[in-house]
Design an enzyme around this catalytic site. Structure first.
Site, PDB file in Angstrom:
ATOM      1  N   HIS A 292       2.789   3.267  -8.729  1.00 15.78           N
ATOM      2  CA  HIS A 292       2.657   1.423  -8.983  1.00 15.78           C
ATOM      3  C   HIS A 292       4.249   1.270  -9.628  1.00 15.78           C
ATOM      4  O   HIS A 292       4.308   0.016  -9.384  1.00 15.78           O
ATOM      5  CB  HIS A 292       1.455   1.125  -9.667  1.00 15.78           C
ATOM      6  CG  HIS A 292       0.238   1.454  -9.105  1.00 15.78           C
ATOM      7  ND1 HIS A 292      -0.182   0.849  -8.336  1.00 15.78           N
ATOM      8  CD2 HIS A 292      -0.571   2.335  -9.717  1.00 15.78           C
ATOM      9  CE1 HIS A 292      -1.211   1.580  -7.729  1.00 15.78           C
ATOM     10  NE2 HIS A 292      -1.607   2.454  -9.162  1.00 15.78           N
TER      11      HIS A 292
ATOM     12  N   ASP B  49       0.683  -1.290   0.071  1.00 14.76           N
ATOM     13  CA  ASP B  49      -0.359  -0.074   0.329  1.00 14.76           C
ATOM     14  C   ASP B  49       0.777   1.393  -0.444  1.00 14.76           C
ATOM     15  O   ASP B  49       2.072   1.000   0.092  1.00 14.76           O
ATOM     16  CB  ASP B  49      -0.991  -0.086   1.342  1.00 14.76           C
ATOM     17  CG  ASP B  49      -2.226   0.463   1.331  1.00 14.76           C
ATOM     18  OD1 ASP B  49      -2.408   1.252   0.013  1.00 14.76           O
ATOM     19  OD2 ASP B  49      -3.019   1.425   2.511  1.00 14.76           O
ATOM     20  N   GLY B  50       0.258   1.985  -0.712  1.00 13.58           N
ATOM     21  CA  GLY B  50       1.384   3.720  -0.386  1.00 13.58           C
ATOM     22  C   GLY B  50       1.381   3.975  -1.465  1.00 13.58           C
ATOM     23  O   GLY B  50       2.049   5.474  -2.066  1.00 13.58           O
TER      24      GLY B  50
ATOM     25  N   SER C  37      -8.099  -5.227   4.684  1.00 11.72           N
ATOM     26  CA  SER C  37      -8.605  -5.084   2.973  1.00 11.72           C
ATOM     27  C   SER C  37      -8.749  -6.090   2.464  1.00 11.72           C
ATOM     28  O   SER C  37      -8.430  -6.466   1.163  1.00 11.72           O
ATOM     29  CB  SER C  37      -7.533  -3.689   2.297  1.00 11.72           C
ATOM     30  OG  SER C  37      -7.383  -2.811   2.777  1.00 11.72           O
TER      31      SER C  37
ATOM     32  N   GLU D 276       0.930 -12.533  12.908  1.00 12.34           N
ATOM     33  CA  GLU D 276       0.880 -10.913  13.815  1.00 12.34           C
ATOM     34  C   GLU D 276       1.394  -9.752  12.714  1.00 12.34           C
ATOM     35  O   GLU D 276       1.556 -10.288  11.687  1.00 12.34           O
ATOM     36  CB  GLU D 276       2.922 -11.200  14.454  1.00 12.34           C
ATOM     37  CG  GLU D 276       2.461 -12.252  15.095  1.00 12.34           C
ATOM     38  CD  GLU D 276       1.769 -11.781  16.660  1.00 12.34           C
ATOM     39  OE1 GLU D 276       2.065 -10.975  16.792  1.00 12.34           O
ATOM     40  OE2 GLU D 276       1.643 -13.078  17.325  1.00 12.34           O
TER      41      GLU D 276
ATOM     42  N   ASN E 220     -10.008  -3.845  -6.840  1.00 13.60           N
ATOM     43  CA  ASN E 220      -9.724  -2.403  -7.580  1.00 13.60           C
ATOM     44  C   ASN E 220      -9.976  -2.638  -9.042  1.00 13.60           C
ATOM     45  O   ASN E 220      -9.037  -1.946  -9.890  1.00 13.60           O
ATOM     46  CB  ASN E 220      -8.206  -3.266  -8.221  1.00 13.60           C
ATOM     47  CG  ASN E 220      -7.219  -3.334  -6.154  1.00 13.60           C
ATOM     48  OD1 ASN E 220      -5.927  -3.216  -6.603  1.00 13.60           O
ATOM     49  ND2 ASN E 220      -8.001  -1.876  -5.750  1.00 13.60           N
ATOM     50  N   TRP E 221     -11.327  -3.358  -9.578  1.00 17.19           N
ATOM     51  CA  TRP E 221     -11.247  -3.627 -11.249  1.00 17.19           C
ATOM     52  C   TRP E 221     -12.391  -2.244 -11.032  1.00 17.19           C
ATOM     53  O   TRP E 221     -13.161  -1.495 -11.617  1.00 17.19           O
ATOM     54  CB  TRP E 221     -12.279  -3.999 -11.093  1.00 17.19           C
ATOM     55  CG  TRP E 221     -11.901  -5.647 -11.742  1.00 17.19           C
ATOM     56  CD1 TRP E 221     -11.401  -6.810 -10.568  1.00 17.19           C
ATOM     57  CD2 TRP E 221     -11.158  -6.329 -12.207  1.00 17.19           C
ATOM     58  NE1 TRP E 221     -11.364  -8.143 -11.013  1.00 17.19           N
ATOM     59  CE2 TRP E 221     -10.415  -7.007 -11.967  1.00 17.19           C
ATOM     60  CE3 TRP E 221     -10.282  -5.093 -13.237  1.00 17.19           C
ATOM     61  CZ2 TRP E 221      -9.568  -7.811 -12.819  1.00 17.19           C
ATOM     62  CZ3 TRP E 221      -9.952  -5.817 -14.434  1.00 17.19           C
ATOM     63  CH2 TRP E 221      -9.240  -7.098 -14.296  1.00 17.19           C
TER      64      TRP E 221
END
EC number: 2.5.1.-
Length: 253
Positions: A49, A32-33, A208, A219, A80-81
């Site tokens: 990306h 992510d990010g 997510s 963890e 994500n579509w």
């Protein structure tokens, strides 16, 4: 023991000592990010990306060096579509580029590429590239790199339940046969250990829809660093934190 002198991102350096016997077998990462990384630099999301793809290579190498056997990367979710079409198309092209540019080196280093998720919705070109990479590396015995593509944890569980019902109706199994171990064989992750450590960069602290069944005793480690800036030092810090936790699996020590 494995000794490293490292630092977390831009923070003060510190010594990290990792214990080989306590190395996680399976690390899963929610990458992510990328968008935040690009926005911070005034770049289009697609450039974020692209930068994130370079990080994949770094982390695979680090896992190989540390002796982490399984690495699962959340690359493209069932949700994500919903993103803009040009962004989805760019992600599909990046899948093809990554495989074409990196598969030879991955193969030479013994990495086995596989996927979890439903590839049926993928365009033909990235689907062919993925299947080719899986076939090329299927006999490798190094790091098992699982790319979660068109993957959703809820979808995986529903799919597994449907398959169990079909097998009960067909007389292949009885209801009394159903238990957790058996159900594991109906999931995309069949044959893989559950993730010991799940990492999410970018500052977000949620799953997510990732590995919902498998993460029961995982963890979790969160970082403010965006994925394109995540590096081997950050991975080692996450593992160090993991190794210093008391994993009880619901029991008492």
């Amino acid at each position: 023991m494995l000794d490293f002198f490292s630092k977390k991102g831009n923070e003060d350096s510190e010594e990290i000592v990792l214990i080989e016997d306590k190395m996680p077998k399976h690390i899963a990462i929610i990458m992510d990010g990328n968008g935040r990384w690009a926005k911070k630099r005034g770049l289009p999301r697609t450039m974020g990306h692209r930068a994130g793809v370079k990080t994949i290579k770094t982390i695979v190498k680090e896992c190989d060096k540390l002796g982490v056997k399984y690495l699962t990367l959340y690359a493209f979710s069932t949700e994500n579509w919903k993103r803009p079409e040009d962004e989805v198309n760019a992600l599909m092209k990046l899948v093809v580029e990554f495989i074409k540019n990196e598969i030879d080196e991955l193969h030479q280093n013994g990495v086995r590429v596989q996927t979890i998720g439903d590839l049926s919705r993928f365009p033909e070109e990235p689907k062919k590239a993925i299947l080719w990479a899986m076939e090329k590396t299927k006999d490798n015995t190094g790091v098992v790199l699982s790319l979660a593509l068109n993957y959703g944890g809820r979808n995986e569980i529903v799919r597994g339940i449907k398959s169990v019902i079909e097998d009960v109706k067909a007389g292949k199994i009885s209801i009394d046969d159903i238990n957790e171990d058996m159900f594991n064989d109906y999931l995309y992750t069949k044959g893989m250990p559950d993730p010991d450590l799940i990492i999410r960069p970018s500052g977000e602290q949620r799953l997510s829809n990732f590995l919902l069944w498998q993460c029961a005793y995982s963890e979790f480690w969160y970082s403010q660093i965006n994925w394109p800036d995540f590096n081997g030092e950050d991975l080692r810090k996450a593992i160090f934190d993991y190794q210093n936790r008391d994993r009880r699996f619901g029991g008492i020590k």
